[in-house]
Design an enzyme around this catalytic site. Structure first.
Site, PDB file in Angstrom:
ATOM      1  N   GLU A 213      37.407  43.610  51.104  1.00  0.00           N
ATOM      2  CA  GLU A 213      37.519  42.427  50.235  1.00  0.00           C
ATOM      3  C   GLU A 213      36.846  41.227  50.888  1.00  0.00           C
ATOM      4  O   GLU A 213      37.069  40.956  52.072  1.00  0.00           O
ATOM      5  CB  GLU A 213      39.003  42.150  49.955  1.00  0.00           C
ATOM      6  N   HIS A 454      73.649  46.689  30.969  1.00  0.00           N
ATOM      7  CA  HIS A 454      73.933  47.209  32.312  1.00  0.00           C
ATOM      8  C   HIS A 454      74.052  48.730  32.252  1.00  0.00           C
ATOM      9  O   HIS A 454      74.699  49.242  31.347  1.00  0.00           O
ATOM     10  CB  HIS A 454      75.246  46.626  32.842  1.00  0.00           C
TER      11      HIS A 454
HETATM   12  P1  NAI Z   1      38.637  41.259  39.922  1.00  0.00           P
HETATM   13  O1  NAI Z   1      38.091  39.935  39.577  1.00  0.00           O
HETATM   14  O2  NAI Z   1      40.043  41.574  39.588  1.00  0.00           O
HETATM   15  O3  NAI Z   1      38.493  41.508  41.486  1.00  0.00           O
HETATM   16  C1  NAI Z   1      37.264  41.499  42.133  1.00  0.00           C
HETATM   17  C2  NAI Z   1      37.505  41.347  43.623  1.00  0.00           C
HETATM   18  O4  NAI Z   1      36.288  41.616  44.289  1.00  0.00           O
HETATM   19  C3  NAI Z   1      37.948  39.949  44.011  1.00  0.00           C
HETATM   20  O5  NAI Z   1      39.060  40.024  44.864  1.00  0.00           O
HETATM   21  C4  NAI Z   1      36.720  39.381  44.701  1.00  0.00           C
HETATM   22  O6  NAI Z   1      37.033  38.439  45.695  1.00  0.00           O
HETATM   23  C5  NAI Z   1      36.106  40.630  45.284  1.00  0.00           C
HETATM   24  N1  NAI Z   1      34.669  40.521  45.560  1.00  0.00           N
HETATM   25  C6  NAI Z   1      33.711  39.928  44.815  1.00  0.00           C
HETATM   26  N2  NAI Z   1      32.501  40.082  45.383  1.00  0.00           N
HETATM   27  C7  NAI Z   1      32.696  40.812  46.512  1.00  0.00           C
HETATM   28  C8  NAI Z   1      31.837  41.316  47.517  1.00  0.00           C
HETATM   29  N3  NAI Z   1      30.516  41.100  47.480  1.00  0.00           N
HETATM   30  N4  NAI Z   1      32.372  42.011  48.535  1.00  0.00           N
HETATM   31  C9  NAI Z   1      33.703  42.255  48.601  1.00  0.00           C
HETATM   32  N5  NAI Z   1      34.577  41.798  47.658  1.00  0.00           N
HETATM   33  C10 NAI Z   1      34.081  41.101  46.626  1.00  0.00           C
HETATM   34  O7  NAI Z   1      37.617  42.308  39.271  1.00  0.00           O
HETATM   35  P2  NAI Z   1      37.728  43.867  38.988  1.00  0.00           P
HETATM   36  O8  NAI Z   1      38.772  44.502  39.823  1.00  0.00           O
HETATM   37  O9  NAI Z   1      36.332  44.361  39.042  1.00  0.00           O
HETATM   38  O10 NAI Z   1      38.227  43.904  37.498  1.00  0.00           O
HETATM   39  C11 NAI Z   1      37.513  43.205  36.488  1.00  0.00           C
HETATM   40  C12 NAI Z   1      38.439  42.673  35.456  1.00  0.00           C
HETATM   41  O11 NAI Z   1      38.929  43.736  34.643  1.00  0.00           O
HETATM   42  C13 NAI Z   1      39.700  42.025  36.011  1.00  0.00           C
HETATM   43  O12 NAI Z   1      39.493  40.695  36.386  1.00  0.00           O
HETATM   44  C14 NAI Z   1      40.629  42.116  34.869  1.00  0.00           C
HETATM   45  O13 NAI Z   1      40.412  41.023  34.023  1.00  0.00           O
HETATM   46  C15 NAI Z   1      40.221  43.398  34.185  1.00  0.00           C
HETATM   47  N6  NAI Z   1      41.177  44.447  34.539  1.00  0.00           N
HETATM   48  C16 NAI Z   1      42.482  44.287  34.179  1.00  0.00           C
HETATM   49  C17 NAI Z   1      43.415  45.238  34.523  1.00  0.00           C
HETATM   50  C18 NAI Z   1      44.829  45.002  34.156  1.00  0.00           C
HETATM   51  O14 NAI Z   1      45.092  44.115  33.358  1.00  0.00           O
HETATM   52  N7  NAI Z   1      45.770  45.760  34.698  1.00  0.00           N
HETATM   53  C19 NAI Z   1      43.065  46.449  35.247  1.00  0.00           C
HETATM   54  C20 NAI Z   1      41.670  46.485  35.619  1.00  0.00           C
HETATM   55  C21 NAI Z   1      40.778  45.529  35.249  1.00  0.00           C
END
Ligand code: NAI
Ligand code: FAD
Length: 475
Positions: A213, A454
């Site tokens: 991360e 409960h």
């Molecule tokens: P995310 O925005 O949740 O997380 C991306 C992570 O990657 C962040 O912590 C960021 O700091 C890190 N990052 C960015 N560039 C980087 C790099 N070059 N090297 C290392 N780390 C880096 O995005 P993610 O997991 O791709 O998901 C996308 C979207 O899909 C989410 O924001 C969410 O809106 C949606 N989603 C929702 C879910 C849910 O509601 N349960 C489940 C999966 C996705």
């Protein structure tokens, strides 16, 4: 000859298909276009959510959790199992079956609501008197004409520079959901929602998972107390999470992927893995829409520019869901879809961005709504906090799942609930009570005085609300 409609919706993900259905309910003649193809080349409406997002990820999370329970939790119930094995092909086939049921469900809903569905790519052809012509490129090409257009074309995975997705070794969410055998070593770049959910799936099945991360803080958008607890629990489960790294290069070979990075202490490192999931956020998807041809304005991230009502810069062109600003969540897309259909009908559709719940479907689950403690501190808002651990909840003990807690944050003066944060069993379901409470501007005292069944996990909500006034009954 073009086919005439009142409204054409481009995209049948949660934003688009829900907008189409609501518009049809309101009496409009509606068409919905979607290009997603299933493995036989047929239509697969439901978008990212149904095909490579919410639904298949939750199917795999369930399968892998069952496997994990069978291997680690059943013994204490006196259930003995020998030679436990995971049949990955069967697990993936089940997941595909769940996806198919959802695709078919949406086609059924279109029929039921008399929404005309077109399978193919929709693009703006031209503005015409009182509306737009939309070309559909599919098996048969068509031209549709409508007064209103709702764009709901979603988002796609963001790749690391110089490391395009091949879905074999370097995987987006798509490839991450169809790895054919449990990898020995799995790398994940990005410890966001997808990284943690998909990392959990493959860890439970036996992969050695390392998560890299970029940010120094874990789950920055989550309440600090919850994020701290989550990092502790996930690390204990075996996820190797490294924060504050800088990825320098990713090299994909025939048998492995090598990631060169600089760790938080500034030392150069390499990680060799069998597969690498890259989950570093998603980008709005407008490719093939011919936005520029009609002058539809995009921002610097490529998102369609909309106002608070989801109106674009073009008259009668609206946009909803992942392709516009705001959280990329299926339920946010749906709410915007409904609101836009109602606005077109002259009603007052509304989306309350303050009460959109978030859920991360790890084990334990994480769910929240409203403001975090760090946000309230930064705002200088006086608040009271109340917390209750699942360890003190009878149902959680009976379930054998006592990790985590519920935290209520309420205004110090008025007691209005400002945020609720849960890490623990079934947090995804428990959070709904908090959303209802906040929509009705409830106080923590309101929840504290409501009778909860409960034994149930929901008693932890009541107890956390009681904790705001320092009068928990069971802790
Ligand atoms: P995310 O925005 O949740 O997380 C991306 C992570 O990657 C962040 O912590 C960021 O700091 C890190 N990052 C960015 N560039 C980087 C790099 N070059 N090297 C290392 N780390 C880096 O995005 P993610 O997991 O791709 O998901 C996308 C979207 O899909 C989410 O924001 C969410 O809106 C949606 N989603 C929702 C879910 C849910 O509601 N349960 C489940 C999966 C996705
Ligand atoms: P999409 O679902 O992306 O749908 C857009 C549709 O438009 C697609 O079918 C696409 O084929 C079609 N399309 C695009 N361009 C055209 C065109 N020109 N012509 C015709 N069709 C076109 N969110 C949650 O709330 N809960 C979750 O648990 C969750 N889990 C997720 C897990 C993963 C792995 C991923 C990747 C995402 C997850 N999300 C989750 C996010 C959720 O999937 C999105 O927020 C949601 O799908 C957005 O809906 P949408 O309608 O805006 O776009």
């Amino acid at each position: 000859m073009s086919k005439q409609f009142d409204i054409v919706v481009i995209g049948a993900g949660p934003g688009g298909y829900i907008a189409a259905i609501r518009a049809a309910q309101l009496g409009f003649n509606v068409a919905c276009i979607d290009e997603w193809k299933n493995s036989e080349g047929g239509p697969a409406p439901g978008g990212t959510c149904t095909n490579v997002g919410c639904i298949p990820s939750k199917a795999l999370l369930q399968s892998s959790e069952n496997f994990d329970h069978a291997g680690h939790a059943f013994a204490e119930h006196g259930i003995k199992l020998a030679n436990l094995e995971i049949d990955v092909a069967r697990m993936l086939a089940r997941k595909d079956g769940v996806v198919k049921q959802n695709n078919e469900g949406i086609l059924y809903l279109f029929k039921k609501n008399k929404v005309a569905f077109f399978h193919g790519r929709g693009s703006f052809a031209k503005a015409v008197d009182g509306g737009y012509e939309i070309a559909v490129k599919g098996k048969a090409d068509e031209v549709l004409q409508a007064r209103h257009v709702i764009v709901a074309t979603g988002s796609s995975a963001r790749a690391l520079p110089g490391a395009a997705f091949d879905e074999e070794r370097i995987l987006s969410n798509d490839g991450a959901l169809r790895i054919g055998a449990v990898p020995k070593r799995l790398g994940v770049v990005g410890s966001g929602v997808i990284g943690l959910e998909m990392g959990s799936v493959w860890r439970r099945l036996g992969a050695d998972v390392t998560v890299l991360e970029a940010l120094p803080n874990f789950l920055g958008a989550v309440d600090d107390g919850v994020a701290k607890e989550a990092l502790k629990l996930f690390t204990k489960q075996g996820l190797k999470i490294q924060l504050g790294v800088r990825i320098d290069a990713v090299k994909s070979g025939k048998k492995a992927v090598t990631v060169s990075y600089v760790d938080a202490k500034g030392a150069s490192q390499t990680l060799e893995v069998d597969r690498l999931i890259v989950s570093i956020g998603r980008v709005p998807h407008t490719e093939g829409l011919n936005a520029e041809g009609v002058g539809l304005a995009l921002d610097e991230r490529g998102a369609i520019v909309v106002d608070a009502d989801c109106k674009t810069n073009l008259a009668n062109v609206w946009a909803v869901g992942d392709v516009v600003r705001g959280p990329m969540l299926a339920h946010k897309a749906e709410e915007e879809g409904v609101a836009v259909a109602e606005r077109i009908a002259g009603q007052h559709g509304h989306v309350n961005f303050n009460t959109i719940p978030w859920v991360i479907y790890t084990s334990p689950e994480i769910a929240w709504v409203g403001q975090t403690e760090q946000q309230l501190k930064a705002e200088g808002r006086a608040y009271k906090a109340g917390q209750f651990p699942f360890l003190a909840n009878g149902r959680a003990r009976a379930l054998g799942d006592t990790s985590g807690f519920v935290k209520f944050l309420a205004d110090a003066k008025t007691d209005e609930i400002l945020g609720v944060h849960i890490i623990g069993p079934m947090a995804s379901e428990l959070i709904a009570e908090a959303v209802v409470a906040m929509e009705f501007k409830a106080s923590s005292e309101d929840i504290a005085r409501i009778c909860h069944a409960h034994p149930s996990l929901s008693e932890s909500m009541k107890e956390a609300a009681l904790a705001v006034d320092k009068r928990t009954l069971n802790f």
